[in-house]
Scaffold this active site. Structure first.
Site, mmCIF file in Angstrom:
data_model
loop_
_atom_site.group_PDB
_atom_site.id
_atom_site.type_symbol
_atom_site.label_atom_id
_atom_site.label_comp_id
_atom_site.label_asym_id
_atom_site.label_seq_id
_atom_site.Cartn_x
_atom_site.Cartn_y
_atom_site.Cartn_z
ATOM 1 N N HIS B 118 1.016 -1.213 -0.035
ATOM 2 C CA HIS B 118 -0.108 -0.014 -0.203
ATOM 3 C C HIS B 118 1.027 1.346 0.042
ATOM 4 O O HIS B 118 1.976 1.275 0.516
ATOM 5 C CB HIS B 118 -0.633 -0.127 1.208
ATOM 6 N N ASP B 195 3.344 -4.722 7.882
ATOM 7 C CA ASP B 195 2.130 -4.175 7.708
ATOM 8 C C ASP B 195 0.816 -4.928 7.651
ATOM 9 O O ASP B 195 0.684 -5.849 6.880
ATOM 10 C CB ASP B 195 1.944 -3.175 6.300
ATOM 11 N N GLN B 198 -4.324 -5.441 6.478
ATOM 12 C CA GLN B 198 -5.163 -6.522 5.996
ATOM 13 C C GLN B 198 -5.141 -7.850 6.647
ATOM 14 O O GLN B 198 -5.774 -8.826 5.929
ATOM 15 C CB GLN B 198 -4.776 -6.691 4.318
ATOM 16 N N LYS B 221 -10.249 -1.199 10.431
ATOM 17 C CA LYS B 221 -10.315 -2.368 9.608
ATOM 18 C C LYS B 221 -10.316 -3.585 10.477
ATOM 19 O O LYS B 221 -10.642 -4.648 9.857
ATOM 20 C CB LYS B 221 -8.902 -2.519 8.499
ATOM 21 N N CYS B 359 -4.582 2.287 -3.837
ATOM 22 C CA CYS B 359 -3.405 2.870 -3.307
ATOM 23 C C CYS B 359 -2.217 1.916 -3.477
ATOM 24 O O CYS B 359 -1.476 1.650 -2.503
ATOM 25 C CB CYS B 359 -3.708 3.094 -1.591
HETATM 26 C C1 LIG Z 1 -2.251 -3.012 3.235
HETATM 27 C C2 LIG Z 1 -2.496 -1.805 3.823
HETATM 28 N N1 LIG Z 1 -1.611 -0.939 4.370
HETATM 29 C C3 LIG Z 1 -1.823 0.126 4.747
HETATM 30 C C4 LIG Z 1 -3.168 0.824 4.669
HETATM 31 C C5 LIG Z 1 -3.570 2.171 5.052
HETATM 32 O O1 LIG Z 1 -4.225 2.117 6.327
HETATM 33 P P1 LIG Z 1 -4.904 3.540 6.789
HETATM 34 O O2 LIG Z 1 -5.436 4.274 5.694
HETATM 35 O O3 LIG Z 1 -5.500 3.072 8.084
HETATM 36 O O4 LIG Z 1 -3.475 4.293 7.501
HETATM 37 C C6 LIG Z 1 -4.339 0.014 4.052
HETATM 38 C C7 LIG Z 1 -5.533 0.471 4.032
HETATM 39 O O5 LIG Z 1 -6.236 0.902 3.042
HETATM 40 C C8 LIG Z 1 -3.939 -1.182 3.899
HETATM 41 O O6 LIG Z 1 -4.805 -2.126 3.144
#
Ligand SMILES: Cc1ncc(COP(=O)(O)O)c(C=O)c1O
Ligand SMILES: [Zn+2]
Lengths: 142, 404
Positions: B118, B195, B198, B221, B359
């Site tokens: 992301h 990270d 997900q 999430k 993203c």
């Molecule tokens: C794998 C991953 N990392 C990071 C994020 C970013 O999360 P946040 O917008 O809550 O900071 C997302 C959210 O879509 C994600 O799917």
């Protein structure tokens, strides 16, 4: 929302049309328009001579709404004077904003582009519909 | 299968309304009553500025934030002091990038990033690289969307200072082999940031057992509130790091000449915090625990497999990624139809899917597509939801004027 009012036959057919998908010889202006929300990306090319839009073509890709809207815009603006084109662009924006009602006779000026009037009820897709028109407006001011 | 739809007020069918088929849980989950009520209860009975009031109410607010931290720590197999509350995954990554990263990464070093990341676990590292003169080295998935051990070995080298990788990609839904990744990284002396945005909603994590150095995720999430996120860091690493934001609450002693820092983790928590978010996150974790994680996993596995099987029967659908296990998300394209049109058409049948680059633009380019649609699943989805989705999906091409 009735989906067919958005994706009516004019729009689905126009979205696949290649009629105006070409570069323009001796173009006087080439301008790219991008709609980041959808990734719609078009480049308009036009040849303006003595205040008349002699030829317009476009290249690029995007959603059906953006592609159809571009093709429909070129249909009506090609051959018009710059002043006429600007007026039509204003009418189009009026329609999209819902300021020009369903039975306003100015809609007839837009010809088939009036098929996009359903967008007024779909705020998420307005950017797709206006992309080509905003790009054209900017190109004409150059 | 689980039957928890009733716990989610937003999913209750309005009279004469359409059933909401929410297939965008990977973007943000819906919240159960328990979470919504916990937040209300906090404001009705325990609200004060924690760590500040000497009075009894202030102590109660402090107790709520401490309790939330403890619940999170237990949930992810960490010690309480290793849990830093942030706003979200993005802030957690930035905290590590700008504190640990700026202090430990130098010109000539490598930052190894999975290309499927992301943007929030990619862009901060690109910035650190730019400022330090380090290089970002990307790991690529194979043709099935899998990050192989071979690729890890190829990209993670003695120059690597940190490896940044999503446990589960938000586009492919495929879990990495975190053991192999961490083993490789540690063997060359590199740190690992996982990270887990997900992955955390789909199965239990034990960060101590996994052995990662940092891990990050978002409350929203995980059926918790927006605006609350978590950074896990090994205690020794957090202790050695400088604060990120500074000001109130994160200090030891302040003089005209400077300041000392509070103990980990509070030195990373500057200013008045999002206590309602912490309380809501605690309620979400307790709610999920009460459902049972085997049940959650079994439910989601069955749903995803049921949906995949249905999608594979439909012509003109391309599905991205191919691995035996898929967690929560299915990304796809309908031939000749732009994903935003796909999403609009599904929306007319009450089906919410995400369309776009998710993203993850570099991954999209790698897959040779600009964009795609993504259906994602949570504990409240049912086979009925999937049936409506499949039925709607199957009609799209014809609707757009293609033969089939
Ligand atoms: C794998 C991953 N990392 C990071 C994020 C970013 O999360 P946040 O917008 O809550 O900071 C997302 C959210 O879509 C994600 O799917
Ligand atoms: Zn568009």
């Amino acid at each position: 929302m009735d989906l067919r009012s958005l994706y009516n036959q004019v729009i689905t057919e126009k979205s696949r049309s290649n009629e105006h998908r070409h570069p323009v010889d001796d173009c006087t202006c080439s301008l790219e328009g991008v709609n980041p929300s959808c990734g719609d990306d078009i480049t308009l090319q036009l040849r303006v001579k003595d205040g008349v839009i002699e030829d317009v073509g476009f290249m690029g890709a995007g959603c059906a709404i953006s592609q159809a809207s571009t093709a429909l815009m070129i249909d009506i603006l090609k051959g018009k004077t710059v002043a006429e084109a600007k007026e039509l662009i204003d009418v189009f924006f009026g329609m999209i904003k819902g300021e020009i009602g369903e039975d306003d006779e100015r809609l007839e000026l837009l010809e088939d582009a009036a098929a996009l009037k359903g967008i007024a009820h779909t705020p998420a897709r307005v950017k797709c519909a206006v992309l080509a028109w905003h790009t054209m407006e900017e190109a004409l001011d150059k | 299968m689980l039957d928890v739809r009733k716990d989610f007020p937003i999913l209750q069918v309005p009279e004469a309304g359409k059933r909401l088929i929410y297939l965008d849980t990977a973007a943000t989950a819906q919240r159960p009553n328990r979470v919504i009520e916990a937040i209300c209860e906090y404001y009705k009975s325990d609200n004060a500025n924690p760590h500040r009031g000497v009075y009894e109410l202030g102590a109660r607010a402090t107790e709520r934030t401490d309790s939330a931290r403890h619940t999170v720590a237990q949930f992810v197999g960490a010690d309480d002091e290793e849990i830093v509350f942030t706003q979200n995954t993005t802030e957690s990554v930035n905290l590590v990038a700008y504190t640990w990263g700026m202090a430990n990464i130098n010109a000539g070093d490598d930052i190894c990033v999975y290309v499927a990341e992301h943007h929030s676990n990619m862009v901060p590292w690109q910035r650190v690289a730019k400022r330090t003169g380090a290089r970002v080295v990307y790991m690529y998935p194979d043709e099935n969307g899998v990050l192989t051990e071979e690729e890890m070995r190829r990209k993670i080298s003695r120059r690597t200072k940190i490896v940044c990788c999503a446990m589960v990609s938000n586009v492919l839904g495929i879990k990495i082999d975190e053991k192999a990744l961490i083993e490789r990284a540690h063997s060359v002396g590199a740190k690992v940031l996982l990270d887990c945005a997900q992955s955390i909603p789909h199965f239990r994590h034990d960060f101590h057992a996994i052995g990662c150095d940092f891990a990050v995720f978002s409350g929203h999430k995980l059926y918790g509130p927006m605006g609350i996120g978590v950074l896990y860091g090994r205690k020794a690493l957090l202790d050695a790091m400088e604060p990120f934001l500074s000001g109130g609450d994160m200090i030891g002693i302040v003089t005209e000449d400077g300041a000392t820092w509070a103990e980990t983790p509070r030195k990373f928590e500057a200013g008045t915090r999002n206590v309602e978010g912490e309380v809501g996150l605690e309620a979400a974790i307790k709610y999920l625990d009460s459902l049972g994680w085997e049940n959650i996993e079994a439910h989601e596995r069955e749903l995803v497999n049921y949906c995949l099987a249905g999608m594979k029967k439909l012509p003109h659908i391309e599905i991205y990624g191919n691995a035996p296990e898929r967690y929560g998300v299915i990304s796809f394209n309908v031939e000749d139809v732009h994903p935003h049109d796909v999403a609009s058409i599904l929306d007319a049948d009450g089906v919410c899917v995400r369309a776009g680059h998710h993203c993850a633009e570099p991954l999209m380019r790698r897959l040779g597509i600009g964009r795609c649609s993504r259906a994602s699943f949570g504990i409240y989805n049912t086979k009925e939801d999937v049936d409506v989705f499949l039925n709607s999906l199957g009609k799209i091409r014809e609707f757009m004027g293609y033969g089939s």
